[in-house]
Scaffold this motif. Structure first.
Motif, PDB file in Angstrom:
ATOM      1  N   LEU A 227       0.860  -1.170  -0.212  1.00 30.73           N
ATOM      2  CA  LEU A 227       0.097  -0.053   0.046  1.00 30.73           C
ATOM      3  C   LEU A 227       0.909   1.384   0.089  1.00 30.73           C
ATOM      4  O   LEU A 227       0.542   2.299  -0.572  1.00 30.73           O
ATOM      5  CB  LEU A 227      -0.938   0.045   1.342  1.00 30.73           C
ATOM      6  CG  LEU A 227      -2.324  -0.510   1.034  1.00 30.73           C
ATOM      7  CD1 LEU A 227      -3.151  -0.504   2.376  1.00 30.73           C
ATOM      8  CD2 LEU A 227      -3.033   0.156   0.068  1.00 30.73           C
ATOM      9  N   VAL A 228       1.931   1.094   0.668  1.00 34.46           N
ATOM     10  CA  VAL A 228       2.691   2.252   0.478  1.00 34.46           C
ATOM     11  C   VAL A 228       3.529   2.644  -0.792  1.00 34.46           C
ATOM     12  O   VAL A 228       3.590   3.706  -1.310  1.00 34.46           O
ATOM     13  CB  VAL A 228       4.059   2.229   1.522  1.00 34.46           C
ATOM     14  CG1 VAL A 228       4.922   3.461   1.488  1.00 34.46           C
ATOM     15  CG2 VAL A 228       3.495   2.238   3.040  1.00 34.46           C
ATOM     16  N   ALA A 229       3.811   1.302  -1.441  1.00 36.60           N
ATOM     17  CA  ALA A 229       4.242   1.404  -2.852  1.00 36.60           C
ATOM     18  C   ALA A 229       3.192   1.833  -4.073  1.00 36.60           C
ATOM     19  O   ALA A 229       3.714   2.431  -4.983  1.00 36.60           O
ATOM     20  CB  ALA A 229       4.885   0.056  -3.265  1.00 36.60           C
ATOM     21  N   ASN A 230       2.141   1.443  -3.651  1.00 32.38           N
ATOM     22  CA  ASN A 230       0.984   1.922  -4.513  1.00 32.38           C
ATOM     23  C   ASN A 230      -0.201   2.275  -3.617  1.00 32.38           C
ATOM     24  O   ASN A 230      -1.127   1.479  -3.238  1.00 32.38           O
ATOM     25  CB  ASN A 230       0.500   0.659  -5.458  1.00 32.38           C
ATOM     26  CG  ASN A 230      -0.758   1.167  -6.303  1.00 32.38           C
ATOM     27  OD1 ASN A 230      -1.242   2.437  -6.207  1.00 32.38           O
ATOM     28  ND2 ASN A 230      -1.110   0.241  -6.860  1.00 32.38           N
ATOM     29  N   PRO A 231      -0.392   3.518  -3.198  1.00 30.50           N
ATOM     30  CA  PRO A 231      -1.341   4.050  -2.092  1.00 30.50           C
ATOM     31  C   PRO A 231      -2.463   3.708  -2.768  1.00 30.50           C
ATOM     32  O   PRO A 231      -3.610   3.594  -1.875  1.00 30.50           O
ATOM     33  CB  PRO A 231      -1.183   5.477  -2.151  1.00 30.50           C
ATOM     34  CG  PRO A 231       0.245   5.564  -2.564  1.00 30.50           C
ATOM     35  CD  PRO A 231       0.823   4.562  -3.541  1.00 30.50           C
ATOM     36  N   ALA A 232      -3.024   3.460  -3.870  1.00 28.46           N
ATOM     37  CA  ALA A 232      -4.315   3.120  -4.514  1.00 28.46           C
ATOM     38  C   ALA A 232      -4.546   1.582  -4.587  1.00 28.46           C
ATOM     39  O   ALA A 232      -5.796   1.357  -4.892  1.00 28.46           O
ATOM     40  CB  ALA A 232      -4.646   3.655  -5.854  1.00 28.46           C
ATOM     41  N   LEU A 233      -3.653   0.677  -4.088  1.00 25.42           N
ATOM     42  CA  LEU A 233      -3.959  -0.640  -4.313  1.00 25.42           C
ATOM     43  C   LEU A 233      -5.294  -1.159  -3.683  1.00 25.42           C
ATOM     44  O   LEU A 233      -5.894  -1.972  -4.237  1.00 25.42           O
ATOM     45  CB  LEU A 233      -2.834  -1.314  -3.550  1.00 25.42           C
ATOM     46  CG  LEU A 233      -2.911  -2.890  -3.516  1.00 25.42           C
ATOM     47  CD1 LEU A 233      -2.812  -3.375  -4.842  1.00 25.42           C
ATOM     48  CD2 LEU A 233      -1.780  -3.311  -2.648  1.00 25.42           C
TER      49      LEU A 233
END
Length: 329
Positions: A227-233
């Motif tokens: 989620l930090v790597a892709n906040p829209a996950l």
């Protein structure tokens, strides 16, 4: 089953959570706080108190679960009561942190070294009436060095009515490297008398789908680095749109502003933002389709605020989101 944002020490403080919820809260049910250190004289580290203050968690609809770090029954009981009195009806115990300074104090995953000691701790904790008034959950690893250590740990946890046991299927020595041991996780899933949650290596929606297809009765899926790597996950997981470049820019701009509430020094904020860029940089390519790493590297190696801001402007000017046909929105 619920979706939650895992605690990440130093990253998911309230400034980050509030900003994330504003932009990408869709698909998430709860956010965990980074662990609150509980002292033997019955207090929580002053710095950690910021995480549970109502004024720091007032974003509309944002729901948080405090996570505590303690390895003594009296400390745990005090913390459960203290947090419950402040309006929290669910509290999580960290039994998974692999950091050396934590483990050396027999906290975090250091608690897993002695199942008999675990039994003593939880026997006292669950004798207290507070455990009838709240949901008390534990987040754990499989052991310190060998995943089969969990064959001695789970029977202890099974003796007590945890609201859930959330399992990160690695051992302490792996830190966050290597692959989760899904064979041992399946054993735990099949043999736990408490509801089971899963945490680990969910970076794309397909990772999530694989977990829920194989373990349909999970209580919770906790997502952290993904989620930090892709906040829209989480939004993507429930069928929502991928992140646009405009969203990323707005998120990162607001995040920097919100960090300033807690971190006055611009240099310190810059270092915090560099850490976030380390993760989200993977979402970008240059407009001609090349790797964005050289541009992200300039952000991460900036020596001062001016260099940092110039490097960020270059990224926004030269990059596009992967898979978005080079569109900004």
């Amino acid at each position: 089953m619920r979706n939650t944002f895992a605690p990440m020490e130093g990253i998911t403080i309230y400034c980050y959570r509030n900003t994330h919820h504003k932009y990408f809260g869709e698909g998430l049910d709860y956010y965990y706080t980074p662990f609150l250190s509980v002292y033997k004289h019955h207090s929580i580290k002053k710095r950690d108190m910021r995480e549970i203050l109502p004024e720091n968690n007032a974003d509309n609809g944002l729901r948080i679960i405090p996570q505590i770090m303690a390895n003594d029954s009296d400390e745990i009981i005090w913390a459960l009561n203290y947090l419950h009195e402040r309006g929290y009806d669910e509290i999580n115990l960290n039994m998974g942190c692999p950091v050396g300074t934590v483990v050396s104090k027999n906290k975090g995953s250091g608690m897993l070294s002695d199942p008999d000691r675990l039994y003593e701790i939880f026997s006292r904790v669950f004798e207290d009436k507070i455990t009838n008034e709240i949901k008390f959950t534990a987040k754990t690893r499989l052991g310190l060095t060998d995943p089969h250590e969990f064959e001695n740990i789970l029977p202890v946890l099974n003796k007590f009515p945890f609201a859930a046991v959330i399992i990160h299927p690695r051992v302490r020595t792996q830190m966050y490297k290597g692959t989760p041991d899904m064979e041992m996780f399946k054993w735990a899933y099949d043999n736990s008398t408490n509801p089971v949650g899963y945490n680990g290596n969910i970076f794309v929606p397909q990772d999530y789908d694989n977990i829920i297809n194989n373990y349909p009765d999970l209580y919770e899926i906790m997502m952290g680095r993904g989620l930090v790597a892709n906040p829209a996950l989480a939004r993507e997981i429930i069928g929502g749109k991928e992140m646009s470049l405009d969203e990323l820019k707005g998120f990162m701009t607001d995040l920097e502003k919100n960090f300033k509430i807690e971190i006055p020094a611009d240099e310190s904020i810059m270092h915090k933002m560099k850490e976030i860029w380390f993760y989200v940089g993977n979402l970008l390519v240059t407009k001609d389709g090349a790797e964005s790493e050289p541009l992200i590297h300039k952000i991460r190696t900036a020596k001062n605020i001016a260099e940092y801001r110039n490097a960020v402007r270059n990224v926004y000017r030269e990059c596009a989101m992967k898979g978005h046909d080079n569109k900004t929105s």
